[in-house]
Design a protein around this motif. Structure first.
Motif, PDB file in Angstrom:
ATOM      1  N   LYS A   1       0.828  -1.200   0.000  1.00 38.34           N
ATOM      2  CA  LYS A   1       0.000   0.000   0.000  1.00 38.34           C
ATOM      3  C   LYS A   1       0.866   1.255   0.000  1.00 38.34           C
ATOM      4  N   CYS A   2       1.886   1.260   0.878  1.00 38.58           N
ATOM      5  CA  CYS A   2       2.802   2.408   0.912  1.00 38.58           C
ATOM      6  C   CYS A   2       3.500   2.603  -0.430  1.00 38.58           C
ATOM      7  N   TYR A   3       3.885   1.486  -1.062  1.00 36.00           N
ATOM      8  CA  TYR A   3       4.559   1.568  -2.356  1.00 36.00           C
ATOM      9  C   TYR A   3       3.638   2.194  -3.407  1.00 36.00           C
ATOM     10  N   GLU A   4       2.359   1.753  -3.427  1.00 39.34           N
ATOM     11  CA  GLU A   4       1.419   2.301  -4.395  1.00 39.34           C
ATOM     12  C   GLU A   4       1.182   3.787  -4.154  1.00 39.34           C
TER      13      GLU A   4
ATOM     14  N   ILE B   1      14.880  14.047  -2.566  1.00 39.44           N
ATOM     15  CA  ILE B   1      13.872  13.071  -3.003  1.00 39.44           C
ATOM     16  C   ILE B   1      13.441  12.183  -1.840  1.00 39.44           C
ATOM     17  N   LEU B   2      14.423  11.744  -1.054  1.00 40.92           N
ATOM     18  CA  LEU B   2      14.088  10.927   0.117  1.00 40.92           C
ATOM     19  C   LEU B   2      13.241  11.720   1.107  1.00 40.92           C
ATOM     20  N   HIS B   3      13.550  13.003   1.241  1.00 39.77           N
ATOM     21  CA  HIS B   3      12.760  13.845   2.142  1.00 39.77           C
ATOM     22  C   HIS B   3      11.307  13.926   1.673  1.00 39.77           C
ATOM     23  N   ILE B   4      11.110  14.014   0.371  1.00 38.60           N
ATOM     24  CA  ILE B   4       9.746  14.031  -0.183  1.00 38.60           C
ATOM     25  C   ILE B   4       9.026  12.733   0.163  1.00 38.60           C
ATOM     26  N   PHE B   5       9.732  11.609  -0.014  1.00 45.94           N
ATOM     27  CA  PHE B   5       9.125  10.311   0.285  1.00 45.94           C
ATOM     28  C   PHE B   5       8.737  10.203   1.760  1.00 45.94           C
TER      29      PHE B   5
ATOM     30  N   THR C   1       8.227  12.542   3.948  1.00 44.63           N
ATOM     31  CA  THR C   1       7.127  13.455   4.277  1.00 44.63           C
ATOM     32  C   THR C   1       5.796  12.865   3.858  1.00 44.63           C
ATOM     33  N   LYS C   2       5.772  12.255   2.669  1.00 45.03           N
ATOM     34  CA  LYS C   2       4.543  11.629   2.188  1.00 45.03           C
ATOM     35  C   LYS C   2       4.132  10.471   3.100  1.00 45.03           C
ATOM     36  N   VAL C   3       5.089   9.641   3.516  1.00 42.54           N
ATOM     37  CA  VAL C   3       4.778   8.514   4.397  1.00 42.54           C
ATOM     38  C   VAL C   3       4.213   9.019   5.717  1.00 42.54           C
ATOM     39  N   ARG C   4       4.818  10.051   6.292  1.00 45.14           N
ATOM     40  CA  ARG C   4       4.313  10.598   7.547  1.00 45.14           C
ATOM     41  C   ARG C   4       2.917  11.176   7.381  1.00 45.14           C
ATOM     42  N   ASP C   5       2.656  11.799   6.221  1.00 45.86           N
ATOM     43  CA  ASP C   5       1.309  12.331   5.965  1.00 45.86           C
ATOM     44  C   ASP C   5       0.271  11.209   5.944  1.00 45.86           C
ATOM     45  N   VAL C   6       0.641  10.082   5.327  1.00 44.82           N
ATOM     46  CA  VAL C   6      -0.279   8.947   5.278  1.00 44.82           C
ATOM     47  C   VAL C   6      -0.556   8.418   6.686  1.00 44.82           C
ATOM     48  N   ILE C   7       0.520   8.300   7.496  1.00 44.49           N
ATOM     49  CA  ILE C   7       0.347   7.821   8.869  1.00 44.49           C
ATOM     50  C   ILE C   7      -0.510   8.801   9.661  1.00 44.49           C
TER      51      ILE C   7
ATOM     52  N   PHE D   1      -8.245  -1.454  13.088  1.00 43.40           N
ATOM     53  CA  PHE D   1      -6.960  -2.142  13.158  1.00 43.40           C
ATOM     54  C   PHE D   1      -6.040  -1.452  14.168  1.00 43.40           C
ATOM     55  N   ILE D   2      -5.325  -2.240  14.952  1.00 42.06           N
ATOM     56  CA  ILE D   2      -4.261  -1.695  15.798  1.00 42.06           C
ATOM     57  C   ILE D   2      -3.016  -1.562  14.936  1.00 42.06           C
ATOM     58  N   ARG D   3      -2.539  -0.341  14.781  1.00 46.18           N
ATOM     59  CA  ARG D   3      -1.390  -0.064  13.919  1.00 46.18           C
ATOM     60  C   ARG D   3      -0.180   0.330  14.771  1.00 46.18           C
ATOM     61  N   GLU D   4       0.976  -0.012  14.289  1.00 44.58           N
ATOM     62  CA  GLU D   4       2.228   0.402  14.920  1.00 44.58           C
ATOM     63  C   GLU D   4       3.144   0.884  13.799  1.00 44.58           C
ATOM     64  N   ARG D   5       3.395   2.193  13.756  1.00 39.54           N
ATOM     65  CA  ARG D   5       4.107   2.804  12.630  1.00 39.54           C
ATOM     66  C   ARG D   5       5.406   3.477  13.075  1.00 39.54           C
ATOM     67  N   PHE D   6       6.484   3.165  12.368  1.00 40.49           N
ATOM     68  CA  PHE D   6       7.723   3.929  12.560  1.00 40.49           C
ATOM     69  C   PHE D   6       7.483   5.313  11.987  1.00 40.49           C
TER      70      PHE D   6
END
Length: 474
Positions: free
Chosen positions: A17-20, A53-57, A59-65, A102-107
């Motif tokens: 899901k994160c990859y998509e 580019i990694l910073h963009i990624f 930031t996007k992951v944190r936004d999703v979380i 769902f119980i989630r645990e996110r880095f």
């Protein structure tokens, strides 16, 4: 976790899901920058561009979380470590229940800290939380590595968060190797610390080569054979010392001879204290081992684990208050059987090395006072303090009440009074007065409906129950 391909909460599904999400984001944002506005010969291989580019990624992951969390309550799990450049880094993990149950645990984040003082750690954590539009008041749990050399800082940190978020209860991570932490607690007593240092030194000398190890084993085998032949049951005192003495005299180089000599002196000069501390650690670890085993089970029985915490404290307290005389008798008996000198407990004790420590009449401390207060009681008190830090009154009260929500064994732990007590005692501000009144009636319906419903049978944990309630709307 379920099997890959069936459980939407599996690591594989989450990763996909994160990859998509990242792929779609890059199609609309990154591709526009890289392919449309950039020159055709741009390769984007410089460290600065790659970091952007990694910073963009990230930031996007944190936004999703952040969207997953929404307005839900959450827990923080924090740890620190040094990276390859010797910089202190602090990792932050968030645990929460999403809108689908769902119980989630996110880095969530990793941040550099200039030091590991309590105030610095708190400021960094608060910065991360506030910058991502989360509220400290919504924290409902804290988890830190209480076994590290930062035990004091973590203890102070949890207290600071409790002032701002009164329901940010701290419960020690059960998966952590409690036994190792208890050994560290024992070593807070100076004499016990010296015991472990000397023990490590002796072991390293003897097993530093296969030849020395073989010599020790051969000496022990010969000793056992001799005892069998003479119908003796005692363990002789000479085998270990002979090996060390031989190394000190016949070692192949100055290093072997030089290291073996002080090891031999340690073993022969402090035999009684060595035996006493060895027996003490055997007693302490015997009591705490049951607790360690209970806390490391894959499927936690919270009620049983909390009972083992209480019985462990009681056994240690009883050992401290009532068992000194019988403990000392056991140590003396062992020493008598193995021809180890037992000091006169009424003689004075000084910090001088060797048996001469008994001869200073100016000291007001007797040998018995030293062994009982500075060694025996001190080591046990540090154990009890460590258990109190890890299993506070909040934890002891909170976890058994929380077990009332368990779905194990056909909901046998379900108790309406316990759930109401959980609300009144630990989370009163999360419920209005009207909700508290209605809650008991809702639980009466729940008791007759949910445990007997076919969709709620054979649920193994609270996560599955949360998911089932969210899907069914119950």
């Amino acid at each position: 976790m379920g099997h890959v391909g069936t459980d939407p909460n599996s690591p594989h599904k989450i990763a996909m899901k994160c990859y998509e999400d990242l792929k779609n984001y890059s199609r609309h944002i990154v591709d526009g920058v890289v392919l449309t506005n950039a020159p055709r010969n741009a390769k984007y291989t410089s460290p600065q561009i790659q970091k952007e580019i990694l910073h963009i990624f990230t930031t996007k992951v944190r936004d999703v979380i952040r969207k997953e969390i929404g307005d839900a309550k959450f827990c923080i799990i924090v740890d620190e470590a040094r990276d390859e450049s010797k910089r202190e880094q602090m990792s932050i993990i968030l645990r929460f229940v999403d809108k689908d149950g769902f119980i989630r645990e996110r880095f969530f984040h990793i941040v550099h800290v200039k030091d590991t003082t309590t105030l610095t750690l708190k400021k960094k954590i608060c910065d991360v939380i506030s910058c991502n539009d989360l509220k400290i008041q919504n924290i409902r749990g804290q988890g830190y590595d209480g076994g590290s050399n930062m035990r004091g800082e973590w203890n102070d940190l949890q207290a600071l968060f409790l002032k701002e978020g009164p329901y940010a209860y701290y419960v020690h991570c059960f998966a952590h190797k409690l036994q190792l932490a208890l050994v560290v607690a024992s070593r807070e007593a100076k004499s016990v610390h010296q015991f472990f240092e000397n023990l490590n030194f002796i072991i390293n000398i003897v097993v530093g080569s296969s030849k020395r190890n073989d010599e020790l084993q051969s000496a022990q085998v010969a000793e056992i054979e001799s005892m069998i032949a003479s119908n003796e049951i005692e363990t002789g005192r000479e085998a270990n010392q002979i090996v060390l003495d031989t190394i000190s005299k016949e070692g192949i180089d100055y290093s072997q001879r030089g290291d073996a000599e002080p090891a031999y002196m340690v073993l022969t000069s402090f035999e009684f204290e060595f035996v006493l501390i060895l027996y003490l650690m055997k007693e302490i670890m015997g009591f705490t081992n049951c607790l360690c085993q209970a806390l490391q089970q894959n499927s936690q029985d919270i009620l049983n684990a909390m009972k083992v915490v209480l019985t462990t404290k009681s056994l240690l307290q009883n050992l401290r208050n009532e068992e000194w005389e019988s403990f000392l008798h056991t140590v003396k008996s062992f020493c008598a059987k193995n021809e180890i000198d037992v000091p006169d407990m009424n003689h004075c004790y000084t910090r001088a090395r060797g048996r001469s420590c008994c001869q200073n009449e100016e000291s007001s401390m007797t040998m018995e006072h030293y062994f009982r207060i500075d060694v025996f009681i001190a080591a046990i008190d540090f154990q009890l303090q460590e258990l109190d830090n890890r299993f506070s009154e909040h934890a002891i009260g909170l976890l058994p009440l929380s077990a009332a929500l368990s779905s194990l064994d056909a909901y046998k732990s379900f108790k309406i009074d316990n759930i109401c007590s959980l609300v009144e005692k630990f989370y009163p501000q999360d419920f209005t007065e009207q909700e508290k009144i209605i809650l008991r009636f809702q639980l009466d319906h729940y008791k007759l409906d949910v445990p007997k419903h076919s969709d709620f049978q054979n649920m193994s944990n609270l996560s599955e129950l949360c998911r089932g309630l969210a899907i069914s709307g119950k």
